[in-house]
Structure formats: structure tokens, C-alpha cells
Design a protein around this motif. Structure first.
Motif, mmCIF file in Angstrom:
data_model
loop_
_atom_site.group_PDB
_atom_site.id
_atom_site.type_symbol
_atom_site.label_atom_id
_atom_site.label_comp_id
_atom_site.label_asym_id
_atom_site.label_seq_id
_atom_site.Cartn_x
_atom_site.Cartn_y
_atom_site.Cartn_z
ATOM 1 N N GLN A 279 -99.612 0.684 -5.492
ATOM 2 C CA GLN A 279 -99.881 0.989 -6.892
ATOM 3 C C GLN A 279 -101.141 1.847 -6.946
ATOM 4 O OE1 GLN A 279 -97.860 -0.215 -9.573
ATOM 5 N NE2 GLN A 279 -96.539 -0.659 -7.812
ATOM 6 N N LEU A 280 -100.992 3.093 -7.398
ATOM 7 C CA LEU A 280 -102.080 4.060 -7.366
ATOM 8 C C LEU A 280 -102.682 4.248 -8.751
ATOM 9 C CD1 LEU A 280 -103.466 5.967 -5.332
ATOM 10 C CD2 LEU A 280 -101.784 7.712 -5.949
ATOM 11 N N PHE A 281 -104.016 4.266 -8.826
ATOM 12 C CA PHE A 281 -104.722 4.428 -10.095
ATOM 13 C C PHE A 281 -105.763 5.538 -9.960
ATOM 14 C CE2 PHE A 281 -103.300 0.084 -9.723
ATOM 15 C CZ PHE A 281 -102.758 -0.207 -10.971
ATOM 16 N N GLU A 282 -105.798 6.462 -10.925
ATOM 17 C CA GLU A 282 -106.806 7.518 -10.938
ATOM 18 C C GLU A 282 -107.956 7.117 -11.860
ATOM 19 O OE1 GLU A 282 -107.471 11.878 -12.801
ATOM 20 O OE2 GLU A 282 -105.553 11.618 -11.762
ATOM 21 N N LEU A 283 -109.169 7.104 -11.302
ATOM 22 C CA LEU A 283 -110.345 6.679 -12.058
ATOM 23 C C LEU A 283 -111.566 7.458 -11.582
ATOM 24 C CD1 LEU A 283 -109.631 2.928 -11.426
ATOM 25 C CD2 LEU A 283 -109.569 3.909 -13.704
ATOM 26 N N ASN A 284 -112.641 7.403 -12.363
ATOM 27 C CA ASN A 284 -113.897 8.000 -11.889
ATOM 28 C C ASN A 284 -114.595 7.011 -10.952
ATOM 29 O OD1 ASN A 284 -115.304 6.099 -13.500
ATOM 30 N ND2 ASN A 284 -115.351 7.507 -15.230
ATOM 31 N N ARG A 285 -115.646 7.477 -10.287
ATOM 32 C CA ARG A 285 -116.307 6.647 -9.276
ATOM 33 C C ARG A 285 -116.844 5.340 -9.859
ATOM 34 N NH1 ARG A 285 -121.398 5.721 -8.263
ATOM 35 N NH2 ARG A 285 -122.098 7.464 -9.573
ATOM 36 N N GLU A 286 -117.490 5.410 -11.020
ATOM 37 C CA GLU A 286 -118.083 4.207 -11.599
ATOM 38 C C GLU A 286 -117.023 3.142 -11.858
ATOM 39 O OE1 GLU A 286 -118.558 7.249 -12.668
ATOM 40 O OE2 GLU A 286 -120.695 7.669 -12.911
ATOM 41 N N SER A 287 -115.882 3.566 -12.397
ATOM 42 C CA SER A 287 -114.804 2.615 -12.682
ATOM 43 C C SER A 287 -114.201 2.045 -11.403
ATOM 44 C CB SER A 287 -113.710 3.300 -13.510
ATOM 45 O OG SER A 287 -114.209 3.726 -14.759
ATOM 46 N N ARG B 121 -110.172 -5.972 -9.072
ATOM 47 C CA ARG B 121 -109.078 -5.337 -9.803
ATOM 48 C C ARG B 121 -108.276 -4.413 -8.882
ATOM 49 N NH1 ARG B 121 -111.855 -2.741 -13.632
ATOM 50 N NH2 ARG B 121 -112.123 -4.708 -14.731
ATOM 51 N N TYR B 122 -108.958 -3.825 -7.911
ATOM 52 C CA TYR B 122 -108.307 -2.952 -6.929
ATOM 53 C C TYR B 122 -108.633 -3.455 -5.534
ATOM 54 C CZ TYR B 122 -108.603 -0.233 -11.181
ATOM 55 O OH TYR B 122 -108.548 0.147 -12.495
ATOM 56 N N ASP B 123 -107.674 -3.325 -4.634
ATOM 57 C CA ASP B 123 -107.858 -3.800 -3.264
ATOM 58 C C ASP B 123 -108.735 -2.854 -2.444
ATOM 59 O OD1 ASP B 123 -106.116 -6.069 -3.554
ATOM 60 O OD2 ASP B 123 -104.424 -4.674 -3.466
ATOM 61 N N ILE B 124 -108.469 -1.574 -2.575
ATOM 62 C CA ILE B 124 -109.140 -0.585 -1.739
ATOM 63 C C ILE B 124 -109.132 0.747 -2.479
ATOM 64 C CG2 ILE B 124 -107.086 0.229 -0.493
ATOM 65 C CD1 ILE B 124 -108.819 -0.021 2.133
ATOM 66 N N SER B 125 -109.961 1.679 -2.074
ATOM 67 C CA SER B 125 -110.002 2.962 -2.772
ATOM 68 C C SER B 125 -110.103 4.106 -1.769
ATOM 69 C CB SER B 125 -111.180 3.029 -3.746
ATOM 70 O OG SER B 125 -112.399 3.063 -3.035
ATOM 71 N N VAL B 126 -109.708 5.281 -2.241
ATOM 72 C CA VAL B 126 -109.873 6.520 -1.487
ATOM 73 C C VAL B 126 -110.632 7.456 -2.415
ATOM 74 C CG1 VAL B 126 -108.754 8.297 -0.115
ATOM 75 C CG2 VAL B 126 -107.607 6.108 -0.458
ATOM 76 N N LEU B 127 -111.815 7.876 -1.992
ATOM 77 C CA LEU B 127 -112.677 8.638 -2.903
ATOM 78 C C LEU B 127 -113.693 9.442 -2.097
ATOM 79 C CD1 LEU B 127 -115.148 6.081 -4.584
ATOM 80 C CD2 LEU B 127 -114.079 5.817 -2.351
ATOM 81 N N LEU B 128 -114.597 10.093 -2.805
ATOM 82 C CA LEU B 128 -115.649 10.856 -2.148
ATOM 83 C C LEU B 128 -116.739 9.868 -1.731
ATOM 84 C CD1 LEU B 128 -115.881 13.983 -4.493
ATOM 85 C CD2 LEU B 128 -114.258 13.475 -2.649
ATOM 86 N N THR B 129 -116.723 9.474 -0.477
ATOM 87 C CA THR B 129 -117.671 8.460 -0.008
ATOM 88 C C THR B 129 -119.103 8.973 -0.027
ATOM 89 O OG1 THR B 129 -117.206 9.154 2.275
ATOM 90 C CG2 THR B 129 -115.993 7.256 1.432
ATOM 91 N N SER B 130 -119.278 10.293 -0.048
ATOM 92 C CA SER B 130 -120.629 10.849 -0.103
ATOM 93 C C SER B 130 -121.305 10.533 -1.434
ATOM 94 C CB SER B 130 -120.589 12.362 0.120
ATOM 95 O OG SER B 130 -119.522 12.982 -0.577
#
Length: 299
Positions: A124-132, A141-150
Motif C-alpha cells: 500500500q503506497l502513500f505519497e506524503l511530504n517528509r514531515e508527514s 501509521r506506515y511500516d517503512i518509507s522511501v524518501l530523500l534520506t539527505s
């Protein structure tokens, strides 16, 4: 002469960057190694794959055809390397949060492969900003994320970098800076600048600008990468963005050139993040193991 995977990798890197020098940087090898590999590859396939120009390497018609085959070759190799990754019998639901840039320019290819490799895994994929995303990870609420780790600074989150995408200057074809020997932020400051704002791009940009005596002459702020692409290609300004979102052509079919800047510009790092104290479920382990294998991370 037999075709080698090394030649295919070097060819793809050159095709994507449009420059032997940048391909060499991305591959952490010498320019001569890239040049030799491409020359040998052209001899093997019996066709000229690139048109050498003053501004870089443009794919020929044969080169564009071979690029499609090259992607297929590397895709099959990657799949073969993952045969013993994690049992494909993993089932259950996995909630994955991702930022705009990651969903638009990184995740779709990998999600498709994950779903083929783990048909019982309900992603289940969710698009959100970093803060959210950070708040959602910390509240389960989410198991794991893929984002800009920098961009991640919260000490309660654990991150794992998958790739570093260099940032370069985007220019329209035949721009005057393409003929200048060395270009830095001083020269960029003299040009109208298109500032991308999505995924905290403007905040990141201003962090490295403020370390210099110069400031960008911002003519437009936009959250659309495609808008930046079209505006740059049509001569309305320049931009500094990562290779991950770069494409050599705008929607109007106009060329976008890139330059490596002399100043120290941080890369855009993409990776995984999760709550530091979380206990990995089989679904999370399969997701992480896939990416660790795909990007050849050490165990």
C-alpha cells in the motif's frame, strides 16, 4: 569480440548522462575506461552508437535501439541475482510512504519488480511530504518509507541510503556557459534561475548557496519538475537539479544540457527510513532485502 556486461553498464551510464566525463564520475572509473568500452562495444555490435559532439554524446538511431536492449539485459541480470533473495511466499500488507520525487522518478520500476517477485505481498503506497512521513513512521501509521534520506534529521528514525544522485546545472542547448571552461555558482548567479520547491528542493538549494558570496537570481518558483524542464529547455532560465530527475528532452522535444559545477554541490540521497525501535516484520524484511540486493549494499 564478445559483448560484456561492463560494456553494457558503461554504455547505459554514458547514454543517461550524455557525457563520457560524467559517466566516468558516476561509475567511479577513468574516462579512458568508458571510452574504450564504448569503442569495443561499437565494434562488437557493428554500429555507431553515439554521435560525438562538442557538448557530449548523443545517441544515434542504432544507439537508441541498443539502449532498449541494454536495459533489458541489465534487468534480466538483476532478476537472476535475486533468485535466492527472500522467499517469494511472503504474504501480508505493507504500508510504504514515499515523497513526490521518489514516487515520480524512482519507485514505479521497483514496485513493479517487487510485486512480481512477491505476489502475495500487498504493498500500500502513500505519497506524503517528509514531515508527514516522519510523523507516520513514529506513530506506526506506515511500516517503512522511501524518501530523500539527505533531508532526514530525526534521531528516532533509522535510514539506509540506496543511491546518491549528483546535482548538476541544467541549461538549454547552445547556452553560453556550455563553452566556458569552468562554471561555478558565481556564473550561475548571473543567469535567471528556476527554483524547484517540491521535496524541500529550495531549502536544500539555499543551504549550499548561503555558503558562498552569491545568491540565485530567482525568476520563478515551481513545484513541477516538468515545468522546470520546459522552462530551461526553452531558454527561460537555468536550474540545479539531480541526475535522477534529469531527462535530455523537454515535452516540446527541446534539448536540456547539463554541466558539473566547480562548487561543492551535495548529492540527492535516496533511501529507506523506519522507526529506529521497530521490529521488522517478514514484509518489511522482504522489502528491505529487495532494495539491498538491487543496489548491491553490503550485508
Amino acid at each position: 569480440m564478445a559483448l560484456s556486461l561492463k560494456q553494457v553498464r558503461y554504455f547505459i551510464a554514458t547514454a543517461e548522462s550524455g557525457q563520457v566525463s560524467q559517466a566516468a564520475v558516476n561509475l567511479s572509473i577513468s574516462q579512458s575506461a568508458v571510452t574504450t568500452a564504448i569503442r569495443d562495444l561499437e565494434e562488437t555490435v557493428g554500429a555507431q552508437l553515439f554521435e560525438r559532439t562538442p557538448h557530449g554524446m548523443d545517441l544515434t538511431s542504432a544507439g537508441r535501439q541498443f539502449l532498449a536492449h541494454a536495459y533489458d539485459i541489465m534487468k534480466k541480470v538483476a532478476e537472476a541475482q535475486q533468485l535466492n533473495l527472500v522467499t517469494s511466499e511472503v504474504t501480508g500488507r505493507l504500508t510504504v510512504a514515499a515523497t513526490y520525487t521518489v514516487i515520480g522518478y524512482f519507485l514505479p520500476y521497483h514496485i513493479e519488480r517487487l510485486r512480481r517477485q512477491f505476489p502475495g505481498l500487498d504493498i500500500q503506497l502513500f505519497e506524503l511530504n517528509r514531515e508527514s512521513i516522519e510523523e507516520g513512521l513514529l506513530t506506526n501509521r506506515y511500516d517503512i518509507s522511501v524518501l530523500l534520506t539527505s533531508n532526514i534529521l530525526n534521531p528516532e528514525l533509522q535510514t539506509e541510503k540506496l543511491l546518491s544522485s549528483p546535482r548538476r546545472l541544467w541549461l538549454p542547448a547552445r547556452h553560453r556557459l556550455l563553452s566556458v571552461g569552468a562554471v561555478g555558482l558565481k556564473e550561475v548567479a548571473e543567469e535567471p534561475y528556476i527554483m524547484l520547491t517540491v521535496d524541500e528542493a529550495s531549502h536544500t538549494s539555499l543551504k549550499y548557496w548561503t555558503q558562498t558570496p552569491y545568491q540565485p537570481s530567482i525568476s520563478l518558483r515551481t513545484s513541477s519538475v516538468e515545468a522546470v524542464r520546459s522552462l530551461v529547455a526553452n531558454g527561460q532560465g537555468v536550474a540545479i537539479l539531480s541526475d535522477m530527475v534529469h531527462r535530455p528532452w523537454s515535452l516540446e522535444g527541446r534539448r536540456i544540457e547539463t554541466l558539473v559545477l566547480q562548487d561543492d554541490i551535495p548529492s540527492m540521497d535516496v533511501g529507506l527510513a523506519w522507526r529506529r525501535s521497530t521490529e521488522f516484520s517478514p514484509q518489511m524484511s522482504a522489502f528491505r532485502a529487495y532494495f539491498r540486493s538491487a543496489f548491491h549494499l553490503p550485508e
